[in-house]
Design an enzyme around this catalytic site. Structure first.
Site, PDB file in Angstrom:
ATOM      1  N   SER A  36       0.745  -1.142  -0.107  1.00 26.73           N
ATOM      2  CA  SER A  36       0.121   0.040   0.073  1.00 26.73           C
ATOM      3  C   SER A  36       0.851   1.384   0.177  1.00 26.73           C
ATOM      4  CB  SER A  36      -0.789  -0.123   1.212  1.00 26.73           C
ATOM      5  OG  SER A  36      -0.150  -0.873   2.355  1.00 26.73           O
ATOM      6  N   GLU A  81      -6.434  -1.231  -7.062  1.00 29.59           N
ATOM      7  CA  GLU A  81      -5.670  -0.094  -7.477  1.00 29.59           C
ATOM      8  C   GLU A  81      -4.474  -0.988  -8.147  1.00 29.59           C
ATOM      9  OE1 GLU A  81      -5.595   3.718  -4.617  1.00 29.59           O
ATOM     10  OE2 GLU A  81      -4.336   1.940  -3.949  1.00 29.59           O
TER      11      GLU A  81
HETATM   12  N1  3HC Z   1     -17.849 -12.626   1.151  1.00 23.05           N
HETATM   13  C1  3HC Z   1     -18.665 -12.087   0.593  1.00 23.05           C
HETATM   14  N2  3HC Z   1     -19.645 -11.081   0.840  1.00 23.05           N
HETATM   15  C2  3HC Z   1     -19.565 -10.705   2.186  1.00 23.05           C
HETATM   16  C3  3HC Z   1     -18.590 -11.205   3.107  1.00 23.05           C
HETATM   17  C4  3HC Z   1     -17.793 -12.202   2.437  1.00 23.05           C
HETATM   18  N3  3HC Z   1     -17.107 -12.876   3.254  1.00 23.05           N
HETATM   19  N4  3HC Z   1     -18.670 -10.594   4.241  1.00 23.05           N
HETATM   20  C5  3HC Z   1     -19.609  -9.771   4.096  1.00 23.05           C
HETATM   21  N5  3HC Z   1     -20.238  -9.640   2.879  1.00 23.05           N
HETATM   22  C6  3HC Z   1     -21.203  -8.906   2.426  1.00 23.05           C
HETATM   23  C7  3HC Z   1     -22.201  -8.855   3.097  1.00 23.05           C
HETATM   24  O1  3HC Z   1     -23.326  -9.827   2.666  1.00 23.05           O
HETATM   25  C8  3HC Z   1     -22.931  -7.345   2.851  1.00 23.05           C
HETATM   26  O2  3HC Z   1     -23.587  -7.511   1.597  1.00 23.05           O
HETATM   27  P1  3HC Z   1     -24.942  -6.565   1.271  1.00 23.05           P
HETATM   28  O3  3HC Z   1     -24.606  -5.129   1.700  1.00 23.05           O
HETATM   29  O4  3HC Z   1     -25.186  -6.722  -0.155  1.00 23.05           O
HETATM   30  O5  3HC Z   1     -26.110  -7.157   2.031  1.00 23.05           O
HETATM   31  C9  3HC Z   1     -21.738  -6.493   2.934  1.00 23.05           C
HETATM   32  O6  3HC Z   1     -20.722  -7.595   2.633  1.00 23.05           O
HETATM   33  C10 3HC Z   1     -21.487  -6.056   4.514  1.00 23.05           C
HETATM   34  O7  3HC Z   1     -21.304  -6.954   5.273  1.00 23.05           O
HETATM   35  P2  3HC Z   1     -21.973  -6.887   6.697  1.00 23.05           P
HETATM   36  O8  3HC Z   1     -23.439  -6.139   6.602  1.00 23.05           O
HETATM   37  O9  3HC Z   1     -22.093  -8.427   7.329  1.00 23.05           O
HETATM   38  O10 3HC Z   1     -21.283  -5.918   7.409  1.00 23.05           O
HETATM   39  P3  3HC Z   1     -19.681  -6.354   8.114  1.00 23.05           P
HETATM   40  O11 3HC Z   1     -19.695  -5.993   9.416  1.00 23.05           O
HETATM   41  O12 3HC Z   1     -19.452  -7.925   8.162  1.00 23.05           O
HETATM   42  O13 3HC Z   1     -18.664  -5.741   7.232  1.00 23.05           O
HETATM   43  C11 3HC Z   1     -17.759  -3.992   5.994  1.00 23.05           C
HETATM   44  C12 3HC Z   1     -18.952  -4.559   6.807  1.00 23.05           C
HETATM   45  C13 3HC Z   1     -17.775  -4.485   4.506  1.00 23.05           C
HETATM   46  C14 3HC Z   1     -16.561  -4.397   6.543  1.00 23.05           C
HETATM   47  C15 3HC Z   1     -18.010  -2.596   6.070  1.00 23.05           C
HETATM   48  O14 3HC Z   1     -18.158  -2.153   7.476  1.00 23.05           O
HETATM   49  C16 3HC Z   1     -17.246  -1.762   5.456  1.00 23.05           C
HETATM   50  O15 3HC Z   1     -17.048  -1.400   4.349  1.00 23.05           O
HETATM   51  N6  3HC Z   1     -16.059  -1.155   6.406  1.00 23.05           N
HETATM   52  C17 3HC Z   1     -15.034  -0.089   5.861  1.00 23.05           C
HETATM   53  C18 3HC Z   1     -13.767  -0.857   5.182  1.00 23.05           C
HETATM   54  C19 3HC Z   1     -13.018  -0.180   4.573  1.00 23.05           C
HETATM   55  O16 3HC Z   1     -12.980   0.964   4.415  1.00 23.05           O
HETATM   56  N7  3HC Z   1     -12.214  -0.899   4.031  1.00 23.05           N
HETATM   57  C20 3HC Z   1     -10.871  -0.326   3.399  1.00 23.05           C
HETATM   58  C21 3HC Z   1      -9.615  -0.215   4.364  1.00 23.05           C
HETATM   59  S1  3HC Z   1      -8.295   0.538   3.749  1.00 23.05           S
HETATM   60  C22 3HC Z   1      -7.405  -0.470   2.853  1.00 23.05           C
HETATM   61  O17 3HC Z   1      -7.950  -1.938   2.972  1.00 23.05           O
HETATM   62  C23 3HC Z   1      -6.297  -0.141   2.492  1.00 23.05           C
HETATM   63  C24 3HC Z   1      -5.064  -0.765   3.139  1.00 23.05           C
HETATM   64  O18 3HC Z   1      -3.947  -0.349   2.263  1.00 23.05           O
HETATM   65  C25 3HC Z   1      -4.861  -0.025   4.462  1.00 23.05           C
END
Ligand code: 3HC
Length: 288
Positions: free
Chosen positions: A119, A152
């Site tokens: 990253s 990306e």
């Molecule tokens: N496989 C497929 N789909 C899944 C899944 C899996 N293992 N787990 C969850 N999902 C789906 C759910 O079915 C749901 O889909 P829907 O909206 O169509 O119903 C959706 O994902 C959301 O899931 P949940 O409602 O169960 O919520 P969770 O609490 O489990 O997870 C989250 C939520 C997706 C993590 C949400 O909170 C989120 O988007 N958070 C922000 C994450 C973020 O910003 N990530 C980027 C971080 S920065 C990064 O990674 C860069 C690095 O370099 C630092």
């Protein structure tokens, strides 16, 4: 170039998610960890994630079984001798990555493309230790890889157009949307995200509000799925610290300087969800 077999180096939070996404898209995957214990934990994470996907109706149980059968877990890098693409997702440390890519350059077929999920570190610098810098590219996934829709694709100084096109087509075949960025620490997302997360910690240090209030303000005021402290715990405080350090070293811009509280928490082993404690407590009986 057609990709059939993918090698994923590292089965931590990102590596396990990337291996899962590739297997679910139909690719044969070899995923390698440095010891059996970490490998077991990574494969369990993949199992749990697929179980959740089945429960949520995102995946048929039969498809989950088929995807799992396409994944081979190993501690032996020699199993990468047949892969068409390597995606590296090990610790965010340039020397460790260079050491790995030197070995991979010897083991992997000449046609294989090397991608790093870094990253914040330079793709061009990693590519410089291989004999295939034109086949070297960044592929930066987001946590959790099975859910987040973006990749990306990072163009190193010597990356060929053909490699960019192959990496782009591959990421799209995983169901991801691709943005192509230049090889500059932070690329697009972390260039914006890291100063924001560090500013949230600075706001906490200044006593602007509690962490809960800051998280509530961001989720309800900006519509983000997670507030900054929940997101910091989710990404990992150590990972955030390494990224911030790498960006600070590159730019010498105080926006990327890690606040003392972040450093202290990392040194104390409070790394977020993965260690059970970060800004919040995830241990049984913890405040959640
Ligand atoms: N496989 C497929 N789909 C899944 C899944 C899996 N293992 N787990 C969850 N999902 C789906 C759910 O079915 C749901 O889909 P829907 O909206 O169509 O119903 C959706 O994902 C959301 O899931 P949940 O409602 O169960 O919520 P969770 O609490 O489990 O997870 C989250 C939520 C997706 C993590 C949400 O909170 C989120 O988007 N958070 C922000 C994450 C973020 O910003 N990530 C980027 C971080 S920065 C990064 O990674 C860069 C690095 O370099 C630092």
């Amino acid at each position: 170039m057609e990709i059939k077999r993918v090698g994923v180096a590292g089965c931590g939070l990102m590596g396990s998610g990337i291996a899962e996404v590739c297997a679910r898209a139909g690719y044969e995957v070899v995923v390698r960890e440095i010891n059996e214990e970490l490998l077991r934990a990574g494969l369990q994470r993949i199992d749990a994630s697929m179980r959740k996907a089945v429960e949520r109706g995102k995946l048929e149980a039969k498809e989950a079984d088929q995807a799992k059968a396409r994944i081979t877990g190993t501690v032996d890098l020699d199993l990468f001798s047949h892969v068409d693409l390597v995606i590296e997702a090990i610790v965010e440390n340039m020397e460790e990555k260079k050491k790995l890519f030197r070995e991979l350059d010897r083991i992997c077929p000449a046609h294989a493309i090397f991608a790093s999920n870094t990253s914040s570190l330079s793709i061009t610098e990693m590519a410089s230790v291989t004999r295939r810098p034109e086949k070297f590219v960044g592929m930066h996934f987001f946590n959790p890889p099975p859910v987040m829709k973006l990749v990306e694709v990072v163009r190193g100084y010597l990356t060929s157009e053909e490699t960019i096109a192959t990496a782009k087509a591959f990421a799209e075949s995983l169901g991801k949307t691709v943005v192509v960025t230049k090889d500059r620490p932070g690329f697009i997302v972390n260039l914006l995200l890291v100063p924001y997360l560090l500013d949230a910690i600075r706001a906490l240090e200044l006593g602007v509000a509690t962490k809960e209030e800051i998280d509530t303000a961001v989720t309800l005021g900006l519509g983000h799925p997670m507030g900054p402290f929940t997101l910091l715990d989710f990404v990992g405080l150590d990972t955030t610290y390494y990224i911030a350090e790498a960006m600070y070293q590159e730019f010498k811009d105080p926006r990327f300087a890690a606040p003392p509280l972040l450093k202290q928490m990392v040194l104390a082993g409070h790394l977020g969800r993965k260690s059970g404690k970060g800004f919040y407590d995830y241990t049984a009986g913890g405040s959640g």
